[in-house]
Design a protein around this motif. Structure first.
Motif, PDB file in Angstrom:
ATOM      1  N   UNK A  96       0.880  -1.172   0.000  1.00 59.01           N
ATOM      2  CA  UNK A  96       0.000   0.000   0.000  1.00 59.01           C
ATOM      3  C   UNK A  96       0.911   1.214   0.000  1.00 59.01           C
ATOM      4  N   UNK A  97       0.726   2.078  -0.994  1.00 58.61           N
ATOM      5  CA  UNK A  97       1.576   3.253  -1.122  1.00 58.61           C
ATOM      6  C   UNK A  97       0.715   4.491  -1.342  1.00 58.61           C
ATOM      7  N   UNK A  98       1.134   5.594  -0.724  1.00 59.29           N
ATOM      8  CA  UNK A  98       0.435   6.856  -0.942  1.00 59.29           C
ATOM      9  C   UNK A  98       0.881   7.448  -2.271  1.00 59.29           C
ATOM     10  N   UNK A  99      -0.088   7.877  -3.078  1.00 61.59           N
ATOM     11  CA  UNK A  99       0.189   8.519  -4.369  1.00 61.59           C
ATOM     12  C   UNK A  99       0.099  10.034  -4.250  1.00 61.59           C
ATOM     13  N   UNK A 100      -0.852  10.503  -3.471  1.00 66.11           N
ATOM     14  CA  UNK A 100      -1.057  11.928  -3.207  1.00 66.11           C
ATOM     15  C   UNK A 100      -1.913  11.993  -1.944  1.00 66.11           C
ATOM     16  N   UNK A 101      -2.100  13.180  -1.361  1.00 66.15           N
ATOM     17  CA  UNK A 101      -2.924  13.238  -0.153  1.00 66.15           C
ATOM     18  C   UNK A 101      -4.318  12.639  -0.374  1.00 66.15           C
ATOM     19  N   UNK A 102      -4.640  11.656   0.441  1.00 68.19           N
ATOM     20  CA  UNK A 102      -5.948  11.014   0.362  1.00 68.19           C
ATOM     21  C   UNK A 102      -6.085   9.960  -0.715  1.00 68.19           C
ATOM     22  N   UNK A 103      -5.045   9.766  -1.532  1.00 66.13           N
ATOM     23  CA  UNK A 103      -5.107   8.776  -2.615  1.00 66.13           C
ATOM     24  C   UNK A 103      -3.955   7.778  -2.459  1.00 66.13           C
ATOM     25  N   UNK A 104      -4.297   6.490  -2.569  1.00 68.09           N
ATOM     26  CA  UNK A 104      -3.335   5.419  -2.328  1.00 68.09           C
ATOM     27  C   UNK A 104      -3.433   4.367  -3.423  1.00 68.09           C
ATOM     28  N   UNK A 105      -2.404   3.554  -3.513  1.00 66.64           N
ATOM     29  CA  UNK A 105      -2.405   2.435  -4.455  1.00 66.64           C
ATOM     30  C   UNK A 105      -2.096   1.160  -3.687  1.00 66.64           C
ATOM     31  N   UNK A 106      -2.950   0.165  -3.895  1.00 73.04           N
ATOM     32  CA  UNK A 106      -2.659  -1.155  -3.341  1.00 73.04           C
ATOM     33  C   UNK A 106      -2.283  -2.088  -4.479  1.00 73.04           C
ATOM     34  N   UNK A 107      -1.387  -2.998  -4.185  1.00 72.38           N
ATOM     35  CA  UNK A 107      -0.964  -4.011  -5.141  1.00 72.38           C
ATOM     36  C   UNK A 107      -1.297  -5.365  -4.545  1.00 72.38           C
ATOM     37  N   UNK A 108      -1.994  -6.185  -5.332  1.00 68.95           N
ATOM     38  CA  UNK A 108      -2.437  -7.506  -4.870  1.00 68.95           C
ATOM     39  C   UNK A 108      -1.982  -8.590  -5.838  1.00 68.95           C
ATOM     40  N   UNK A 109      -1.467  -9.674  -5.295  1.00 69.77           N
ATOM     41  CA  UNK A 109      -1.247 -10.867  -6.092  1.00 69.77           C
ATOM     42  C   UNK A 109      -2.555 -11.638  -6.086  1.00 69.77           C
ATOM     43  N   UNK A 110      -3.050 -11.944  -7.275  1.00 74.55           N
ATOM     44  CA  UNK A 110      -4.334 -12.622  -7.421  1.00 74.55           C
ATOM     45  C   UNK A 110      -4.142 -13.970  -8.106  1.00 74.55           C
ATOM     46  N   UNK A 111      -4.822 -14.961  -7.599  1.00 75.47           N
ATOM     47  CA  UNK A 111      -4.858 -16.285  -8.204  1.00 75.47           C
ATOM     48  C   UNK A 111      -6.321 -16.701  -8.281  1.00 75.47           C
ATOM     49  N   UNK A 112      -6.762 -17.152  -9.442  1.00 76.46           N
ATOM     50  CA  UNK A 112      -8.115 -17.691  -9.554  1.00 76.46           C
ATOM     51  C   UNK A 112      -7.993 -19.205  -9.577  1.00 76.46           C
ATOM     52  N   UNK A 113      -8.542 -19.823  -8.550  1.00 74.80           N
ATOM     53  CA  UNK A 113      -8.498 -21.271  -8.400  1.00 74.80           C
ATOM     54  C   UNK A 113      -9.752 -21.903  -9.001  1.00 74.80           C
ATOM     55  N   UNK A 114      -9.597 -23.130  -9.486  1.00 74.31           N
ATOM     56  CA  UNK A 114     -10.717 -23.899 -10.031  1.00 74.31           C
ATOM     57  C   UNK A 114     -10.940 -25.083  -9.093  1.00 74.31           C
ATOM     58  N   UNK A 115     -12.151 -25.233  -8.628  1.00 68.40           N
ATOM     59  CA  UNK A 115     -12.456 -26.328  -7.710  1.00 68.40           C
ATOM     60  C   UNK A 115     -12.091 -27.671  -8.353  1.00 68.40           C
ATOM     61  N   UNK A 116     -11.317 -28.476  -7.632  1.00 62.07           N
ATOM     62  CA  UNK A 116     -10.947 -29.804  -8.099  1.00 62.07           C
ATOM     63  C   UNK A 116      -9.750 -29.832  -9.041  1.00 62.07           C
ATOM     64  N   UNK A 117      -9.171 -28.679  -9.350  1.00 56.06           N
ATOM     65  CA  UNK A 117      -8.008 -28.625 -10.242  1.00 56.06           C
ATOM     66  C   UNK A 117      -6.777 -28.197  -9.457  1.00 56.06           C
ATOM     67  N   UNK A 118      -5.668 -28.822  -9.767  1.00 54.09           N
ATOM     68  CA  UNK A 118      -4.418 -28.457  -9.106  1.00 54.09           C
ATOM     69  C   UNK A 118      -3.895 -27.113  -9.610  1.00 54.09           C
TER      70      UNK A 118
ATOM     71  N   UNK B 253      -2.398  -7.151  -9.484  1.00 57.16           N
ATOM     72  CA  UNK B 253      -3.443  -6.161  -9.731  1.00 57.16           C
ATOM     73  C   UNK B 253      -3.160  -4.903  -8.920  1.00 57.16           C
ATOM     74  N   UNK B 254      -3.247  -3.761  -9.582  1.00 56.94           N
ATOM     75  CA  UNK B 254      -3.040  -2.464  -8.941  1.00 56.94           C
ATOM     76  C   UNK B 254      -4.382  -1.737  -8.870  1.00 56.94           C
ATOM     77  N   UNK B 255      -4.721  -1.279  -7.675  1.00 58.48           N
ATOM     78  CA  UNK B 255      -5.988  -0.600  -7.433  1.00 58.48           C
ATOM     79  C   UNK B 255      -5.704   0.721  -6.728  1.00 58.48           C
ATOM     80  N   UNK B 256      -6.230   1.802  -7.262  1.00 56.86           N
ATOM     81  CA  UNK B 256      -6.121   3.105  -6.619  1.00 56.86           C
ATOM     82  C   UNK B 256      -7.392   3.305  -5.794  1.00 56.86           C
ATOM     83  N   UNK B 257      -7.216   3.841  -4.587  1.00 55.68           N
ATOM     84  CA  UNK B 257      -8.373   4.090  -3.737  1.00 55.68           C
ATOM     85  C   UNK B 257      -8.186   5.395  -2.988  1.00 55.68           C
ATOM     86  N   UNK B 258      -9.297   5.919  -2.498  1.00 59.66           N
ATOM     87  CA  UNK B 258      -9.272   7.161  -1.735  1.00 59.66           C
ATOM     88  C   UNK B 258      -9.725   6.891  -0.309  1.00 59.66           C
ATOM     89  N   UNK B 259      -9.252   7.739   0.569  1.00 57.80           N
ATOM     90  CA  UNK B 259      -9.675   7.698   1.983  1.00 57.80           C
ATOM     91  C   UNK B 259     -10.159   9.083   2.335  1.00 57.80           C
TER      92      UNK B 259
END
Length: 150
Positions: free
Chosen positions: A114-136, A144-150
């Motif tokens: 989680x990093x601040x980009x500007x006052x009140x605005x931040x960027x989170x970085x997430x590692x995402x995996x989509x799993x399939x039931x029953x599959x290895x 994934x990068x998501x900008x959000x405000x507080x």
């Protein structure tokens, strides 16, 4: 730091699963129509059954486009203090294994930073995996990068 940021920083490195969801043929057909990607492996069960997939499979981009929905079912301790979220982009997207029609998938999300980009605005970085039931093997992996405000 604010309470939502404190809560987010406490989540760095924590992996959480979304709820399971079914990717059915109706969803695949709707995505094919919306994107004009009507390749037979997605919409023709008879022809697709003759391929190594053994039946119709979801578009890789359909699976990718489900990430926002899947993420909303993961408990987020900081959500109450956050404003809007904006999709900023993805890195290293890889489609590892096809999602057969009727399969159940879920997301595994791990907050990496989680990093601040500007006052009140931040960027989170997430590692995402989509799993399939029953599959290895997973359906996909991405950063994934998501900008959000507080």
């Amino acid at each position: 730091m604010s309470a939502p940021l404190d809560a987010l920083h406490a989540e760095i490195g924590v992996a959480r699963h979304s709820d399971w969801m079914t990717v059915d043929q109706k969803m695949i057909d709707g995505f094919a129509e919306a994107t004009l990607d009507r390749q037979f492996i997605h919409i023709d069960p008879v022809r697709a059954a003759q391929t190594p997939f053994g039946g119709t499979v979801a578009h890789g981009f359909l699976t990718l486009s489900l990430l926002p929905h899947l993420l909303t079912s993961i408990p987020d301790p900081a959500a109450a203090g956050m404003g809007m979220n904006i999709n900023y982009g993805l890195d290293r997207v890889r489609f590892i294994h096809p999602v057969r029609s009727g399969s159940r998938i879920r997301a595994l999300s791990k907050l990496m930073s989680v990093e601040q980009r500007s006052p009140g605005q931040f960027q989170q970085t997430r590692d995402m995996t989509v799993e399939i039931e029953g599959q290895e093997k997973p359906a996909l992996i991405a950063t994934w990068h998501i900008i959000f405000t507080i």
